[in-house]
Write a protein that holds these residues in place. Structure first.
Motif, PDB file in Angstrom:
ATOM      1  N   VAL A   6      -6.818  13.542  -0.315  1.00  0.00           N
ATOM      2  CA  VAL A   6      -6.528  12.133   0.011  1.00  0.00           C
ATOM      3  C   VAL A   6      -5.053  11.988   0.412  1.00  0.00           C
ATOM      4  N   LEU A   7      -4.178  12.643  -0.342  1.00  0.00           N
ATOM      5  CA  LEU A   7      -2.745  12.577  -0.054  1.00  0.00           C
ATOM      6  C   LEU A   7      -2.458  13.082   1.361  1.00  0.00           C
ATOM      7  N   GLU A   8      -3.005  14.244   1.701  1.00  0.00           N
ATOM      8  CA  GLU A   8      -2.754  14.819   3.025  1.00  0.00           C
ATOM      9  C   GLU A   8      -3.353  13.952   4.134  1.00  0.00           C
ATOM     10  N   THR A   9      -4.495  13.332   3.856  1.00  0.00           N
ATOM     11  CA  THR A   9      -5.106  12.442   4.852  1.00  0.00           C
ATOM     12  C   THR A   9      -4.238  11.205   5.060  1.00  0.00           C
ATOM     13  N   CYS A  10      -3.651  10.710   3.975  1.00  0.00           N
ATOM     14  CA  CYS A  10      -2.736   9.558   4.085  1.00  0.00           C
ATOM     15  C   CYS A  10      -1.491   9.933   4.895  1.00  0.00           C
ATOM     16  N   VAL A  11      -0.980  11.132   4.674  1.00  0.00           N
ATOM     17  CA  VAL A  11       0.186  11.590   5.434  1.00  0.00           C
ATOM     18  C   VAL A  11      -0.139  11.589   6.933  1.00  0.00           C
ATOM     19  N   ASN A  12      -1.371  11.988   7.262  1.00  0.00           N
ATOM     20  CA  ASN A  12      -1.791  12.030   8.664  1.00  0.00           C
ATOM     21  C   ASN A  12      -2.039  10.647   9.264  1.00  0.00           C
ATOM     22  N   ASN A  13      -2.418   9.675   8.419  1.00  0.00           N
ATOM     23  CA  ASN A  13      -2.919   8.400   8.952  1.00  0.00           C
ATOM     24  C   ASN A  13      -2.133   7.150   8.572  1.00  0.00           C
ATOM     25  N   CYS A  14      -1.196   7.262   7.634  1.00  0.00           N
ATOM     26  CA  CYS A  14      -0.586   6.030   7.103  1.00  0.00           C
ATOM     27  C   CYS A  14       0.860   5.773   7.532  1.00  0.00           C
ATOM     28  N   GLY A  15       1.375   6.566   8.444  1.00  0.00           N
ATOM     29  CA  GLY A  15       2.630   6.223   9.102  1.00  0.00           C
ATOM     30  C   GLY A  15       3.915   6.404   8.320  1.00  0.00           C
ATOM     31  N   GLU A  16       4.972   5.878   8.915  1.00  0.00           N
ATOM     32  CA  GLU A  16       6.346   6.131   8.465  1.00  0.00           C
ATOM     33  C   GLU A  16       6.648   5.584   7.066  1.00  0.00           C
ATOM     34  N   LYS A  17       6.124   4.402   6.719  1.00  0.00           N
ATOM     35  CA  LYS A  17       6.401   3.837   5.387  1.00  0.00           C
ATOM     36  C   LYS A  17       5.859   4.743   4.288  1.00  0.00           C
ATOM     37  N   PHE A  18       4.674   5.291   4.527  1.00  0.00           N
ATOM     38  CA  PHE A  18       4.087   6.218   3.548  1.00  0.00           C
ATOM     39  C   PHE A  18       4.915   7.499   3.490  1.00  0.00           C
ATOM     40  N   HIS A  19       5.335   8.000   4.643  1.00  0.00           N
ATOM     41  CA  HIS A  19       6.177   9.205   4.693  1.00  0.00           C
ATOM     42  C   HIS A  19       7.467   9.004   3.903  1.00  0.00           C
ATOM     43  N   ASN A  20       8.051   7.821   4.040  1.00  0.00           N
ATOM     44  CA  ASN A  20       9.303   7.536   3.317  1.00  0.00           C
ATOM     45  C   ASN A  20       9.109   7.590   1.806  1.00  0.00           C
ATOM     46  N   GLU A  21       7.949   7.130   1.335  1.00  0.00           N
ATOM     47  CA  GLU A  21       7.676   7.119  -0.107  1.00  0.00           C
ATOM     48  C   GLU A  21       7.480   8.529  -0.663  1.00  0.00           C
ATOM     49  N   ILE A  22       6.729   9.363   0.057  1.00  0.00           N
ATOM     50  CA  ILE A  22       6.471  10.714  -0.462  1.00  0.00           C
ATOM     51  C   ILE A  22       7.711  11.603  -0.373  1.00  0.00           C
TER      52      ILE A  22
ATOM     53  N   GLY B 134       0.792  -1.236   0.000  1.00  0.00           N
ATOM     54  CA  GLY B 134       0.000   0.000   0.000  1.00  0.00           C
ATOM     55  C   GLY B 134       0.823   1.284   0.000  1.00  0.00           C
ATOM     56  N   PRO B 135       1.781   1.430   0.935  1.00  0.00           N
ATOM     57  CA  PRO B 135       2.539   2.682   1.008  1.00  0.00           C
ATOM     58  C   PRO B 135       3.348   3.005  -0.251  1.00  0.00           C
ATOM     59  N   SER B 136       3.738   1.976  -1.028  1.00  0.00           N
ATOM     60  CA  SER B 136       4.497   2.250  -2.250  1.00  0.00           C
ATOM     61  C   SER B 136       3.582   2.444  -3.468  1.00  0.00           C
ATOM     62  N   LEU B 137       2.404   1.768  -3.467  1.00  0.00           N
ATOM     63  CA  LEU B 137       1.479   1.888  -4.601  1.00  0.00           C
ATOM     64  C   LEU B 137       0.628   3.163  -4.538  1.00  0.00           C
ATOM     65  N   ALA B 138       0.188   3.517  -3.342  1.00  0.00           N
ATOM     66  CA  ALA B 138      -0.730   4.651  -3.181  1.00  0.00           C
ATOM     67  C   ALA B 138      -0.172   5.974  -3.729  1.00  0.00           C
ATOM     68  N   PRO B 139       1.090   6.343  -3.441  1.00  0.00           N
ATOM     69  CA  PRO B 139       1.601   7.607  -3.969  1.00  0.00           C
ATOM     70  C   PRO B 139       1.578   7.672  -5.500  1.00  0.00           C
ATOM     71  N   ARG B 140       1.812   6.523  -6.158  1.00  0.00           N
ATOM     72  CA  ARG B 140       1.794   6.517  -7.632  1.00  0.00           C
ATOM     73  C   ARG B 140       0.380   6.757  -8.165  1.00  0.00           C
ATOM     74  N   LEU B 141      -0.608   6.114  -7.507  1.00  0.00           N
ATOM     75  CA  LEU B 141      -2.004   6.327  -7.905  1.00  0.00           C
ATOM     76  C   LEU B 141      -2.413   7.780  -7.675  1.00  0.00           C
ATOM     77  N   LEU B 142      -2.009   8.320  -6.534  1.00  0.00           N
ATOM     78  CA  LEU B 142      -2.379   9.695  -6.185  1.00  0.00           C
ATOM     79  C   LEU B 142      -1.702  10.713  -7.104  1.00  0.00           C
ATOM     80  N   ALA B 143      -0.443  10.445  -7.470  1.00  0.00           N
ATOM     81  CA  ALA B 143       0.270  11.360  -8.377  1.00  0.00           C
ATOM     82  C   ALA B 143      -0.478  11.485  -9.699  1.00  0.00           C
ATOM     83  N   HIS B 144      -0.964  10.353 -10.206  1.00  0.00           N
ATOM     84  CA  HIS B 144      -1.710  10.338 -11.469  1.00  0.00           C
ATOM     85  C   HIS B 144      -2.971  11.199 -11.355  1.00  0.00           C
ATOM     86  N   LYS B 145      -3.658  11.105 -10.215  1.00  0.00           N
ATOM     87  CA  LYS B 145      -4.894  11.871 -10.007  1.00  0.00           C
ATOM     88  C   LYS B 145      -4.591  13.362  -9.802  1.00  0.00           C
ATOM     89  N   ILE B 146      -3.508  13.659  -9.105  1.00  0.00           N
ATOM     90  CA  ILE B 146      -3.138  15.059  -8.849  1.00  0.00           C
ATOM     91  C   ILE B 146      -2.792  15.773 -10.164  1.00  0.00           C
TER      92      ILE B 146
END
Length: 286
Positions: free
Chosen positions: A55-71, A29-41
């Protein structure tokens, strides 16, 4: 697709929360989600892009360190930069979308100060004139404290503040959210000041150790009358620098009374320094 549906003017918080839950539940999830969101942005439809940023900002608030590392990777940051750059999508992206993207990147430089790539990406945008001035992040915009946090962080050790922060963040009142933001900022400032003191102490003790070692080497050659003119000047400079380090050590000791281990290190460094200065005076005088 539902969370970023451009036909719906308001955010679909149920779908956004389900998207975040899916990111957290899936190991990829943390590696796939940013790619999907980039396409939508990067969508030419303004509402779709704005929803995706939410959605991106909500993920930053709720999806933890792995998501932070990807963005925080250039791979993702470059996708955001494309929305702003006239070389890519900047010519047709709406001002509202570009403003939100700028705000998002800038807010990350504040909340993730340890992520050098985010800071570099933002500074590049400023140097190129794409960003003219720092945006003002709204007071009721909740962002996470920096992650990962060091051990013994103020967020962990100050139980009273942590409980107050948790209570404020759960509130739906804008005044409480504003108070939470102010509290987070003050806690981060306290954390940064604490880190700066630790860094100063470590660097000073390290400098004392290196100077004492170098001074002892030069004094050995001095006793053998094998000291060149440049080494003689180096010894004089070292002696002067070591004398200036003594009051700095005293000041550090007075600021470190609540940490026995750190205080012991400072006092030990001071003893080494005092002995080295004494040896130097004795050898040169004799």
């Amino acid at each position: 697709d539902e969370a970023t549906d451009p036909s719906i003017p308001e955010e679909n918080w149920e779908c956004i929360q389900r998207f975040c839950d899916q990111v957290n539940a899936d190991s990829e999830g943390p590696s796939l989600a940013p790619r999907l969101l980039a396409h939508k942005i990067q969508s030419p439809q303004e509402m779709e892009a704005l929803h995706a940023l939410t959605v991106l900002e909500t993920c930053v608030n709720n999806c933890g360190e792995k998501f932070h590392n990807e963005i925080a990777k250039f791979r993702f940051l470059n996708e955001l930069i494309k929305v702003l750059s006239p070389k890519y999508y900047g010519t047709w992206s709406s001002e509202k979308v570009k403003s939100r993207v700028t705000e998002v990147i800038f807010s990350w430089t504040v909340w993730f100060p340890q992520e050098v790539k985010i800071r570099d990406a933002y500074q590049m945008l400023k140097k190129q004139g794409i960003v003219k001035e720092d945006p003002k992040v709204p007071e009721d915009k909740i962002l996470p404290p920096p992650s990962p946090r060091p051990q013994n962080s103020i967020f962990d050790t100050d139980e009273e503040k942590s409980k107050l922060l948790a209570r404020l963040l759960k509130s739906n009142h804008s005044e409480d959210l504003q108070a939470a933001n102010r509290l987070i900022k003050s806690m981060i400032k306290e954390e940064q000041e604490k880190s700066a003191k630790v860094s100063k102490r470590v660097n000073t003790i390290s400098e004392v150790s290196e100077n004492v070692k170098r001074m002892d080497e030069l004094l050995e050659n001095y006793k053998r009358q094998e000291l060149s003119k440049s080494d003689h000047e180096t010894l004089q400079n070292l002696f002067q620098r070591c004398e200036k380090l003594r009051p700095l050590l005293f000041r550090l000791a007075s600021e470190t009374v609540d940490d026995d281990e750190a205080l012991a290190e400072i006092l030990q460094a001071n003893d080494k320094l005092t002995q080295a200065l004494g040896r130097c005076k004795q050898i040169v005088a004799s």
